[in-house]
Design a protein around this motif. Structure first.
Motif, short mmCIF file in Angstrom:
data_model
loop_
_atom_site.label_atom_id
_atom_site.label_comp_id
_atom_site.label_asym_id
_atom_site.label_seq_id
_atom_site.Cartn_x
_atom_site.Cartn_y
_atom_site.Cartn_z
N ASP A 1 7.57 -58.99 53.91
CA ASP A 1 7.83 -59.73 55.14
C ASP A 1 7.49 -58.87 56.36
O ASP A 1 7.37 -57.64 56.26
CB ASP A 1 9.30 -60.15 55.23
N THR A 2 7.34 -59.53 57.49
CA THR A 2 7.15 -58.83 58.77
C THR A 2 8.51 -58.61 59.42
O THR A 2 9.29 -59.54 59.58
CB THR A 2 6.27 -59.64 59.73
N PHE B 1 10.32 -62.15 59.56
CA PHE B 1 9.47 -63.32 59.40
C PHE B 1 8.80 -63.25 58.03
O PHE B 1 8.43 -62.16 57.58
CB PHE B 1 8.40 -63.39 60.49
N ALA B 2 8.61 -64.38 57.39
CA ALA B 2 8.02 -64.41 56.06
C ALA B 2 6.55 -64.04 56.11
O ALA B 2 5.81 -64.45 57.01
CB ALA B 2 8.19 -65.80 55.43
N ALA C 1 8.69 -69.24 62.02
CA ALA C 1 10.12 -69.48 61.79
C ALA C 1 10.81 -68.18 61.39
O ALA C 1 10.27 -67.36 60.63
CB ALA C 1 10.30 -70.53 60.70
N ILE C 2 12.00 -67.99 61.93
CA ILE C 2 12.78 -66.78 61.64
C ILE C 2 13.35 -66.90 60.23
O ILE C 2 14.00 -67.89 59.88
CB ILE C 2 13.91 -66.61 62.66
N LYS C 3 13.14 -65.85 59.45
CA LYS C 3 13.70 -65.83 58.09
C LYS C 3 15.13 -65.31 58.10
O LYS C 3 16.01 -65.86 57.43
CB LYS C 3 12.82 -64.97 57.19
#
Length: 433
Positions: free
Chosen positions: A348-349, A307-308, A296-298
């Motif tokens: 995060d990434t 991303f988380a 899921a996109i943060k």
């Protein structure tokens, strides 16, 4: 001299139309490939089951005895056909067809297929949608009969009949099309003459993305596509004491095998063109997975997607195959991107794309990996269910996503719209499942 073989396929069993290139693939220990194609044009094989009864059985036997060298001509059952729109009386010389395919011209011979019979006819000239013959047809020809081009082929050394009665028999034929006699030319590629490297002209259904074409055909999931993960590690084990594992190949290659459905003759030929441009295993293309491959996109901003966590970064940052993505918006729009950078930011990434995303997080339905790949086989088989509907099995092996100029000559594929080399998607169509 080639003998006309008056056969009609039994469509209950379909027709298999196979194209085959010949490629030598040299693979180094680290997985890097060098590929050399040995055929400019593929060899072609047609396999069909036929039903022979009455006059058809006798005509077939006569033709086999005339073709002592195996050279025959048959109707190209997988070709783009012309359909008669009006009934023609016995001795008629004018055939009215629904359309005139590119192969249908004057002063040529072709095949008239009338249900259970196949006959060779000679065309004098074509005027509009009317095909004028040099001599009249024998027997009335009903509406719906088809015209097909002649195909020079060679029989095997043994042809076996299954005989049910003295007047009914069946046979399964495998015919090798004479190399170099009938060559399909793929739709011309777009050319590049702009100062920024953008594609300035598009022909048919093809386009470019960073120097390669992209397969935008979704597999038929009823046929259950298979995905194999190929790990190139090596283990040293002397069968005593400890072992040691090495990973000379810096990526986990995938092999995707899937069936694609063609709902028209043009659709099947468009997918064949992908194979022809790639010269089988020699060329490279982009192949999306069509899966929901990203978490899921943060958050999103400009060219960055967050991303988380760092698990996604750890899994793919160092893998040279995972460098392109395909974004599918909820309205069906497809947006491709090349990844320019990976980083860990505040736990995060964070990935950055070459150009702005072109969508908000709320508009995105899924993000799929889009791999640089090659065909896993030099053969391409079209399983014709009818002469206009086909199932096509294709298999791809993923490769490292190197710059296209490092793989000169391997830039081929198929798209519904087109891309510019700057990564901008130019498409007037919407995705349809």
């Amino acid at each position: 001299m080639a003998v006309f073989l008056p056969i009609v396929p039994n469509w209950q069993n379909g027709v298999r139309d196979t194209y085959e290139f010949k490629t030598n693939v040299f693979t180094s220990r680290n997985g890097t490939e060098q590929r050399r194609g040995e055929r400019v044009n593929p060899r072609r094989t047609i396999e069909a089951a036929i039903l022979l009864d009455g006059d058809r059985l006798r005509s077939f036997n006569d033709a086999l005895h005339l073709a002592r060298d195996g050279k025959v001509t048959i109707g190209d059952f997988s070709a783009d056909s012309a359909i008669l729109t009006q009934t023609v009386a016995d001795g008629g010389t004018v055939l009215t067809v629904d359309r005139v395919p590119a192969w249908l011209t004057g002063s040529m011979s072709c095949v008239l297929l009338t249900g259970r019979k196949s006959r060779k006819i000679t065309i004098d000239f074509v005027s509009g949608n009317q095909v004028v013959l040099t001599s009249g047809v024998v027997g009335a020809v009903g509406q719906g009969a088809t015209l097909l081009p002649l195909l020079p082929a060679c029989l095997g050394k043994a042809t076996t009949l299954s005989i049910y009665t003295t007047a009914v028999a069946t046979s399964s034929l495998k015919l090798e099309v004479e190399p170099g006699t009938v060559v399909r030319e793929a739709d011309p590629l777009p050319f590049d003459d702009g100062p920024t490297g953008e594609t300035t002209q598009i022909f048919g259904p093809a386009g470019l993305f960073y120097g390669r074409y992209v397969l935008l055909r979704k597999p038929n999931y009823v046929q259950q596509p298979q995905m194999a993960f190929n790990m190139g590690f090596e283990t040293v084990d002397y069968d005593r004491g400890v072992t040691k594992t090495f990973t000379p190949v810096p990526l986990v290659s995938r092999t995707l095998t899937a069936t694609y459905m063609a709902m028209s003759h043009a659709d099947a030929m468009a997918m064949l063109d992908v194979f022809l441009r790639a010269r089988g295993r020699a060329g490279e293309i982009y192949v999306p997975t069509w899966g929901n491959d990203f978490p899921a996109i943060k958050s999103m901003s400009g060219s960055n997607i967050r991303f988380a966590g760092t698990d996604f970064y750890d899994a793919y940052q160092a893998d040279p195959a995972h460098q392109s993505i395909l974004i599918r918006k909820k309205d069906g729009t497809l947006i491709p991107h090349e990844i320019s950078a990976w980083q860990i930011d505040s736990g995060d990434t964070l990935i950055a794309t070459e150009t702005p995303i072109g969508a908000t997080a709320d508009e995105i339905e899924l993000i799929s990996w889009m791999f640089v790949a090659r065909f896993a086989s030099d053969t391409f088989t079209i399983n014709w269910v009818t002469n206009g509907v086909a199932n096509i099995a294709m298999s791809f092996t993923t490769l490292a996503n190197l710059a296209a100029e490092e793989s000169f000559g391997n830039n081929w594929i198929l798209a519904t719209g087109h891309w510019r080399d700057t990564g901008q998607w130019q498409d007037g169509s919407a995705w349809e499942d």
